[in-house]
Scaffold this active site. Sequence first.
Site, short mmCIF file in Angstrom:
data_model
loop_
_atom_site.label_atom_id
_atom_site.label_comp_id
_atom_site.label_asym_id
_atom_site.label_seq_id
_atom_site.Cartn_x
_atom_site.Cartn_y
_atom_site.Cartn_z
N ASN A 40 0.79 -1.25 0.00
CA ASN A 40 0.00 0.00 0.00
C ASN A 40 0.82 1.29 0.00
O ASN A 40 0.31 2.31 -0.45
CB ASN A 40 -1.03 -0.02 1.14
CG ASN A 40 -0.40 -0.15 2.50
OD1 ASN A 40 0.55 -0.89 2.67
ND2 ASN A 40 -0.92 0.58 3.45
N GLY B 223 2.88 -5.44 7.32
CA GLY B 223 1.87 -6.17 6.55
C GLY B 223 0.72 -6.59 7.45
O GLY B 223 0.50 -6.00 8.50
N GLY B 224 0.04 -7.64 7.04
CA GLY B 224 -1.17 -8.08 7.73
C GLY B 224 -0.85 -8.99 8.91
O GLY B 224 0.23 -9.58 9.01
N GLY C 91 2.15 -11.78 9.56
CA GLY C 91 2.99 -11.33 10.67
C GLY C 91 3.09 -12.37 11.76
O GLY C 91 4.18 -12.68 12.25
N GLU D 299 4.92 -4.13 12.05
CA GLU D 299 4.01 -3.01 11.79
C GLU D 299 2.79 -3.62 11.12
O GLU D 299 2.81 -3.94 9.93
CB GLU D 299 4.69 -1.99 10.86
CG GLU D 299 5.94 -1.36 11.43
CD GLU D 299 5.66 -0.30 12.48
OE1 GLU D 299 4.56 0.30 12.44
OE2 GLU D 299 6.51 -0.09 13.35
N CYS E 67 -2.96 1.53 6.70
CA CYS E 67 -2.98 0.90 8.03
C CYS E 67 -3.57 1.82 9.09
O CYS E 67 -4.13 1.36 10.06
CB CYS E 67 -1.58 0.46 8.43
SG CYS E 67 -0.39 1.79 8.40
#
Length: 484
Positions: free
Chosen positions: A156, A232-233, A237, A252, A286
């Site tokens: 993103n 990321g997601g 993660g 993150e 995010c």
Amino acid sequence: MATQVAGRKMFLAGEWVNSDRIIEVRDPQDNSIIDTVPAASAEDMLKCIEAAKEGAKIAAAMSVHERMEVINKAADYIEANKEKYARTIAQEGSKTIREATKEVARCIQTLRISGEEARRIHGETIPFDQMPGNENRVGYYYRVPIGIIGAITPFNDPLNLVAHKVGPAIASGNAIIVKPATVTPLSALLLAEAFAKAGLPPKVLAVITGYGHEIGDVLVTHPAIRMISFTGGIEAGEGIVRKAGLKKIGMELGSNSPVIVLEDADVEEAVESTVSGAFWAAGQNCLGVQRIYVQEDIINQFEAAFVKRTNQYKIGDKQSESTDMGPLITEKEAIRVENLVNEALQKGAVLLTGGTRNGAFYSPTVLKNIPEDSTIAKEEIFGPVVLLFPVSNLDEAIEKSNGVNYGLQAGIFTKNIDKAHKAIAKMDVGGIMINDSSDYRIDAMPFGGMKNSGLGREGIKFAIHEMTEPKLVCYKLSNSTFSS
Ligand code: NAP
């Protein structure tokens, strides 16, 4: 006629290299192939790690002024070619050209701050004589690079989020291997181009393109990698944390950020800010606004103004300066968002505007009366969908804001300083914006989340802290040294 594309190479051990297999990079708005990149193999990743072992020694031996110079030269290169960088972000990703231009400006900032922070990596002297028997000792600690950083990045912000790992890593004398998102590898390769042109010694930086599920484990589990810096997601993660073993971890992750609007707020300002925060990058952000808690006295006014402003959004060609919002990153992602909204509607949510899909485009969508058992009430949507909730007072707003497993950033609109401070004290988030939406960040601030939103902080100085470790030095002097 087959699409003609350049066919990019990946950047390994200071060289641009091909691989037998390729990945097609597509423009999400029409699914056209815009380029290809190598699909690296596990062997490629192993070679890359071997080269980075040498790269780590080279990076650590670079003087601070050499690090500063190379980072600033990379920033200069990006500045001189900023249109190319913005076009690439807006082509491979889902950002509009206006959003992409801002990301390039931020990336230049991120690198300049990294160059600046390189000179501020300090230690402290230690008063050893606080413990009886240690009167003849003096010493200090200073911070040393940890070695090789494995960086895994999302789609993103395909340039600036990579710069947030590469800038601090080089500033602090580490080698870094970047595995960018498979759907947006071109911006990361352009960042490598900037560092190659700037004269970064070979093997300090690698950008290896390939599928996370094929090459990720090699990077994540390799003992020579001293830190995994992941953005990321939650799913990927958590998987990485479980496998990584004994190494540092920076996570993150996502969120479903809340914004509280109290009855004394400037409604016009709150609407403008939350609409932008909800639909920036088509909601694939995010820290994007997902849940808005509005005090009952003003909810009708807020709702009408919010829907009116949303309906003014111009959706379309990302490369047009007049477009406000582009597509989601893939049609599959748009269908995922559509299904989440439909589930909430079936359970009784009310659609105020939006709710339609055309390929990868999903219209900006506003919902109210969202049932608590609908998935979007608790989970991250990561799409252009915002939820309005009435609340009777601040305490209820705080309790509901905190009632999820995420905690990245939040916002509150109020003119009452006591209420603002109560929200600051009680909200479980990594950052809180007063009279702004959750969607606010400058690149030098500590950035990261509580709960499932992450571990550790980025924001150059803070990333440098994570990427270095203290080394203690203690001199034992002769017993007579300090005696009179
Ligand atoms: P993602 O699906 O988790 O992918 C992120 C990266 O992880 C990609 O490079 C992906 O590679 C890689 N990956 C996937 N599986 C892996 C594995 N098993 N081993 C190693 N690497 C693996 O996330 P995304 O869809 O790109 O990004 C959206 C998410 O990122 C959202 O949840 C968003 O909130 C979060 N995000 C957080 C922040 C923050 O700073 N807190 C910033 C931006 C985004 P492939 O592309 O090859 O699968």
